[in-house]
Scaffold this active site. Sequence first.
Site, PDB file in Angstrom:
ATOM      1  N   CYS A 186       0.886  -1.226  -0.013  1.00 36.89           N
ATOM      2  CA  CYS A 186       0.177   0.035  -0.076  1.00 36.89           C
ATOM      3  C   CYS A 186       0.940   1.276   0.048  1.00 36.89           C
ATOM      4  CB  CYS A 186      -1.106   0.049   1.197  1.00 36.89           C
ATOM      5  SG  CYS A 186      -2.176  -1.498   1.316  1.00 36.89           S
ATOM      6  N   ARG A 226       4.202  -0.418  -4.426  1.00 31.80           N
ATOM      7  CA  ARG A 226       3.912  -0.834  -3.297  1.00 31.80           C
ATOM      8  C   ARG A 226       2.285  -1.596  -3.281  1.00 31.80           C
ATOM      9  NH1 ARG A 226       6.741   1.520   0.967  1.00 31.80           N
ATOM     10  NH2 ARG A 226       4.945   0.861   2.385  1.00 31.80           N
ATOM     11  N   TRP A 235      -2.706  -2.857  -1.771  1.00 28.18           N
ATOM     12  CA  TRP A 235      -2.432  -4.227  -1.897  1.00 28.18           C
ATOM     13  C   TRP A 235      -3.471  -4.962  -0.776  1.00 28.18           C
ATOM     14  CZ3 TRP A 235      -0.891  -8.242   0.854  1.00 28.18           C
ATOM     15  CH2 TRP A 235      -0.452  -9.665   0.488  1.00 28.18           C
ATOM     16  N   ASN A 245      -1.846   2.545   5.602  1.00 24.69           N
ATOM     17  CA  ASN A 245      -1.007   1.349   5.212  1.00 24.69           C
ATOM     18  C   ASN A 245      -0.804   0.527   6.545  1.00 24.69           C
ATOM     19  OD1 ASN A 245       2.467   1.393   4.549  1.00 24.69           O
ATOM     20  ND2 ASN A 245       1.055  -0.207   4.383  1.00 24.69           N
ATOM     21  N   GLY A 246      -1.054  -0.885   6.471  1.00 30.43           N
ATOM     22  CA  GLY A 246      -0.686  -1.688   7.942  1.00 30.43           C
ATOM     23  C   GLY A 246      -1.868  -2.585   8.189  1.00 30.43           C
ATOM     24  N   GLU A 268      17.574 -18.654  -4.484  1.00 24.80           N
ATOM     25  CA  GLU A 268      17.044 -17.171  -4.812  1.00 24.80           C
ATOM     26  C   GLU A 268      16.791 -17.205  -6.463  1.00 24.80           C
ATOM     27  OE1 GLU A 268      16.057 -14.546  -4.221  1.00 24.80           O
ATOM     28  OE2 GLU A 268      16.790 -13.298  -5.845  1.00 24.80           O
ATOM     29  N   GLU A 277       8.452 -15.626  -9.214  1.00 25.61           N
ATOM     30  CA  GLU A 277       7.770 -14.353  -8.959  1.00 25.61           C
ATOM     31  C   GLU A 277       7.699 -13.392 -10.372  1.00 25.61           C
ATOM     32  OE1 GLU A 277       9.745 -11.737  -6.063  1.00 25.61           O
ATOM     33  OE2 GLU A 277      11.759 -12.097  -6.929  1.00 25.61           O
ATOM     34  N   HIS A 279      17.682 -37.640  -3.294  1.00 23.97           N
ATOM     35  CA  HIS A 279      16.750 -37.819  -2.172  1.00 23.97           C
ATOM     36  C   HIS A 279      15.257 -37.400  -2.441  1.00 23.97           C
ATOM     37  CE1 HIS A 279      20.142 -39.051   0.266  1.00 23.97           C
ATOM     38  NE2 HIS A 279      20.828 -37.583  -0.005  1.00 23.97           N
TER      39      HIS A 279
HETATM   40  C1  G6P Z   1       8.953  -8.902  -0.816  1.00 27.21           C
HETATM   41  C2  G6P Z   1       9.809  -8.420  -2.157  1.00 27.21           C
HETATM   42  C3  G6P Z   1      11.023  -9.403  -2.260  1.00 27.21           C
HETATM   43  C4  G6P Z   1      11.933  -8.806  -1.057  1.00 27.21           C
HETATM   44  C5  G6P Z   1      11.163  -9.331   0.066  1.00 27.21           C
HETATM   45  C6  G6P Z   1      11.674  -8.709   1.260  1.00 27.21           C
HETATM   46  O1  G6P Z   1       8.544 -10.059  -0.892  1.00 27.21           O
HETATM   47  O2  G6P Z   1       8.945  -8.963  -3.375  1.00 27.21           O
HETATM   48  O3  G6P Z   1      11.731  -8.854  -3.617  1.00 27.21           O
HETATM   49  O4  G6P Z   1      13.019  -9.773  -0.970  1.00 27.21           O
HETATM   50  O5  G6P Z   1       9.886  -8.769   0.057  1.00 27.21           O
HETATM   51  O6  G6P Z   1      11.686  -7.286   1.199  1.00 27.21           O
HETATM   52  P1  G6P Z   1      12.834  -6.530   1.945  1.00 27.21           P
HETATM   53  O7  G6P Z   1      12.665  -5.058   1.668  1.00 27.21           O
HETATM   54  O8  G6P Z   1      12.820  -6.837   3.587  1.00 27.21           O
HETATM   55  O9  G6P Z   1      14.415  -6.799   1.393  1.00 27.21           O
END
Ligand code: G6P
Length: 585
Positions: A2, A27, A72, A98-99, A463, A470, A486
Amino acid sequence: MCGIIGYIGPRNGTEVVIDGLKKLEYRGYDSWGIAIKGNPSLSVHKQVGKISDFDDLASLPPSSVAVGHTRWATNGSVTKANAHPHTCCRGKVAVVHNGIIENFQELKQELRSHHFVSETDTEIIAHLIEDNLSAGMHFKDAVTNALTRLEGRFAVVAVSADSKNVVAARKGSPLVIGIGKDEYFIASDIPAFLEHTRDVIFLDDGDVATISDGISFTDFEGGVVHREPVEITWNVEQASLNGHEHYMIKEILEQRSTVGLAVDQDDAKVLKVAKMINEAYGTFFIGCGTAGKVGLVGSYIFSTVAKKHVNAVVGSEFPSYHDFLTPKTLLVCISQSGETADTLEAIEVAKKKGCKVVSIVNVMGSTMLRMSDEYILCNSGPEKAVCSTKVTTAQIALLTLLAYACVGRLEEGKRLLNSVSLKLDVMLDGQYLDEIRFLAKKLAGHESMYIIGRGLNYPMALEGAIKMQEVPYIHAEGFAGGELKHGPIALIEDGTPCIALVANDGVKNEILINALEIKSRGGFIIGISPKDNDIFDFWIPVPDVAIASPIVNIIPIQLLSYFTALEKNCDPDKPRNLAKSVTVK
Ligand code: G6P
């Protein structure tokens, strides 16, 4: 999660807010809305969908005061009614938030005489304010008092038809005020107003800002608080597309310089943090999503370079370790935004046990940074694509630097990372991108793929899988090469794509054997490695950079994720269901 933007000043606030919302779209992008202050009324306009698709500014009334929100969804589905701003029964008060308000059901019960039109937690704030106004309070006090009733994390901005004040407050979710000439901007994040001003005030938890033709600060009890502006270093070019089609590719390519920028730190600060790690009895690397994988690769780097055991734990799981925490425990929190709720909660848990906290973050003034005893900034500039790319490699570089600093070899660490930076600049040329785009065309038709690595590159396999999930929505999984037999090897069919991360290190032969095992079962092997090998069906070359191999190995997968998303017509900057800054648990 948000985005909030508000404006008070001589310009057309409606335009400033709509423009700011577009800059904050990363956001949240399922719906948006704006409250525009008229005289003496408020008009609220909301839409489901992305603010970037809105191009009818002329349909909205101009005003010198406006407050907007891009959502969001958390509480309540994606509908126009659930989009912010939310208003009280008489439509005189509008609120963006937001929150998460944890006690909203209880409060809603108490407010049952009010007419609710949404399923959201936010709407109760407007009704609480309405009750306070009916009881005779001034707008600012009515807002502040309402906020004292809320449990949870929030950043709130409230505007009233009958007051010249706009009231903004935070507890746990970010809010920053931009100070222009006779004008104010209130936003979740700096890029929303960066083109207008670089003088900012970061609200602290418990701060209430009251803004009209001036600004004043109090705490939630009404006590006066003093806040001074700081000048931030980010610039508009960094926060804009600058000729690129998407932020994701812009940010991937910026890794030509961001690894070097990350390493360009104040030595005294790096040595201080290294000392804290050396003196700690139990160090945890904490992060979520990609940052969690950075923590895991950090634990391998520390083992190899600093001969030190570090625990890597994801933020949401860390509170379960509270029994092992002592005042000698150190948390190193890794985050792009510095606002990830699970990591913030890990800090809260640790602080209760007297632990020390260091954060490695990209956003100046972020909550995490201010909760920490010490911090190191990634210096990557704003990262706007939802998936993290340039900040990931900056964070890996910083953990590498710290590992070297812990054993008195800071200069050696710097030399290594600066050489990596130069090699990335050479690697990321047009031909390299074309080759990966060619591979993306092949991958786009596949539903599943696997990524394997060992040692330092096992976390990068994890990663890499996140990246392929994503953005192009491929079912990707990362495995430690040794784990294949395994279970996962049963998934390999004729033509299943599998990336093998093969660095020039002590586990090279083992991971090549694992790749061969997959190939023998029909798998299509994409080798990311400094050297080609007969096992590879497709080779993506990377420079040989010793211990820094995770940095160079993840970048081709970032590119593959981007180009595969384009092949599949997926929006690389705004993947479905995700948000850049995850400010709820
Ligand atoms: C979301 C984003 C990721 C990010 C994660 C942690 O899932 O899409 O790209 O790695 O949050 O966010 P941060 O701001 O703590 O790195």
